[in-house]
Design a protein around this motif. Sequence first.
Motif, short mmCIF file in Angstrom:
data_model
loop_
_atom_site.label_atom_id
_atom_site.label_comp_id
_atom_site.label_asym_id
_atom_site.label_seq_id
_atom_site.Cartn_x
_atom_site.Cartn_y
_atom_site.Cartn_z
N GLY A 15 2.12 -5.80 -12.62
CA GLY A 15 0.87 -6.53 -12.53
C GLY A 15 0.42 -6.90 -11.41
O GLY A 15 -0.63 -7.63 -11.16
N ARG A 16 1.03 -6.91 -10.43
CA ARG A 16 0.72 -7.12 -8.91
C ARG A 16 1.50 -6.27 -7.86
O ARG A 16 2.96 -6.25 -8.12
CB ARG A 16 1.30 -8.60 -8.80
CG ARG A 16 0.74 -9.43 -7.55
CD ARG A 16 -0.57 -9.56 -7.76
NE ARG A 16 -1.19 -10.24 -6.67
CZ ARG A 16 -1.80 -9.66 -5.41
NH1 ARG A 16 -1.96 -8.38 -5.73
NH2 ARG A 16 -2.12 -10.39 -4.51
N ALA A 17 0.75 -5.73 -6.95
CA ALA A 17 1.16 -4.93 -6.02
C ALA A 17 0.42 -4.62 -4.78
O ALA A 17 -0.83 -4.57 -5.23
CB ALA A 17 1.62 -3.25 -6.50
N LYS A 18 0.78 -4.42 -3.86
CA LYS A 18 0.04 -4.02 -2.63
C LYS A 18 0.67 -2.74 -2.17
O LYS A 18 1.84 -2.34 -2.08
CB LYS A 18 0.35 -5.06 -1.62
CG LYS A 18 -0.27 -6.41 -1.64
CD LYS A 18 -0.14 -7.24 -0.46
CE LYS A 18 -0.71 -8.69 -0.66
NZ LYS A 18 -0.58 -9.57 0.27
N VAL A 19 -0.20 -1.56 -2.21
CA VAL A 19 0.14 -0.25 -1.76
C VAL A 19 -0.73 0.48 -0.87
O VAL A 19 -1.91 0.33 -0.89
CB VAL A 19 -0.03 0.52 -3.11
CG1 VAL A 19 0.72 2.05 -2.98
CG2 VAL A 19 0.83 -0.09 -4.13
N TRP A 20 -0.10 1.22 0.12
CA TRP A 20 -0.89 1.93 0.99
C TRP A 20 -0.67 3.56 0.47
O TRP A 20 0.51 3.90 0.11
CB TRP A 20 -0.31 1.98 2.48
CG TRP A 20 -0.64 0.59 3.11
CD1 TRP A 20 0.17 -0.43 3.53
CD2 TRP A 20 -2.04 0.36 3.72
NE1 TRP A 20 -0.38 -1.32 4.10
CE2 TRP A 20 -1.82 -0.73 4.47
CE3 TRP A 20 -3.31 1.02 3.85
CZ2 TRP A 20 -3.01 -1.56 5.07
CZ3 TRP A 20 -4.12 0.51 4.42
CH2 TRP A 20 -4.14 -0.67 4.88
N LEU A 21 -1.61 4.22 0.54
CA LEU A 21 -1.69 5.45 0.26
C LEU A 21 -2.66 6.50 0.99
O LEU A 21 -3.65 5.94 1.78
CB LEU A 21 -2.18 6.00 -1.23
CG LEU A 21 -3.29 5.24 -1.87
CD1 LEU A 21 -4.02 6.22 -3.12
CD2 LEU A 21 -3.24 3.86 -2.28
N ARG A 22 -2.27 7.83 1.18
CA ARG A 22 -3.14 8.61 1.75
C ARG A 22 -2.77 10.06 1.52
O ARG A 22 -1.73 10.54 0.79
CB ARG A 22 -2.84 8.78 3.37
CG ARG A 22 -1.27 9.16 3.70
CD ARG A 22 -1.02 8.94 5.09
NE ARG A 22 0.24 9.39 5.60
CZ ARG A 22 0.78 9.30 6.97
NH1 ARG A 22 -0.11 8.96 7.94
NH2 ARG A 22 2.06 9.52 6.93
N THR A 23 -3.51 11.24 1.51
CA THR A 23 -3.45 12.57 1.47
C THR A 23 -3.79 13.42 2.45
O THR A 23 -4.67 13.09 3.30
CB THR A 23 -4.26 13.00 0.25
OG1 THR A 23 -3.85 14.10 -0.15
CG2 THR A 23 -5.61 12.80 0.27
#
Length: 286
Positions: free
Chosen positions: A183-191
């Motif tokens: 229910g709660r998250a901080k996420v970095w993403l890339r491709t």
Amino acid sequence: MLPREVGDGGGHTSSVPLSYAGAVTLPTDSDAYYRYLGDGVYQPTIHVQGAWSDREQHMAPISGLVVHELERHEPREDLQLAQVSFDILGMIHAEETTIRVRTLRPGRTIELLEATASAGGRDVIRATAWRLSRQDTSAVAVTESEPMPDPETVPVSDHMAATWPGGFISSVEFRHVPGWRPGRAKVWLRTEHPLVENEESSGLARFVGLVDTANGVAVRARPGEYVFPNTDLTLHFHRTPQGPWVGLDVTVEWGPTGVGANHTTLHDQHGPVGHALQIITLRPPA
């Protein structure tokens, strides 16, 4: 729907009711998410393959593709794309996809566009987008959103790959900021995958092409316990994002009558850039 054993990142597994029969029909010979075939028609590749079914496209890359087409429609340097609202009309079939764009409301300082994506013989996405005038407001620019840590300081996470199948999820690098919970998250993403083969795409289109993953990064229950696809995605930008990193500060709220909502503050490596909302249809698996 065929079950698939997956993990939730905490050592548990669940039988997920996903339509994964193992029969891949999407092209696997391209590094890009789409090939342009001409006249607004695109061929999706294996990298767009959805998380709920191997016969559908994930909403994330096709939303980026819609923005790619919106930006090419009667472009104007004096206006900027500030808001996009996507309605998901049904399964986004993993087939040739046509995108049509028109101007709904022309104007000198504001302009409203509409894009429709069709696949499998029917419309699958309807989007509207506001272009707003460019002005120098740097003297009063401010945001109240909490910053996220630099993505280079956050370790790579295998949580998403352990929880969700599909070519799209496997095409993205995820970095969960420590301290996340259901229910709660901080996420970095890339491709590293281009949006369209042999074509340049803007940083905005590529950024948008990752945002819909917000519905899967902080799930409140394992996919085998509940089904929770989103039926829309609404984006508001107060600053045009710069790549390659997409930061998602996600809060997931589920109600008592089969409806949920995700609220996400969007970041690039320089700070907050806007917000995303998703409405969810929540139900036990069939």
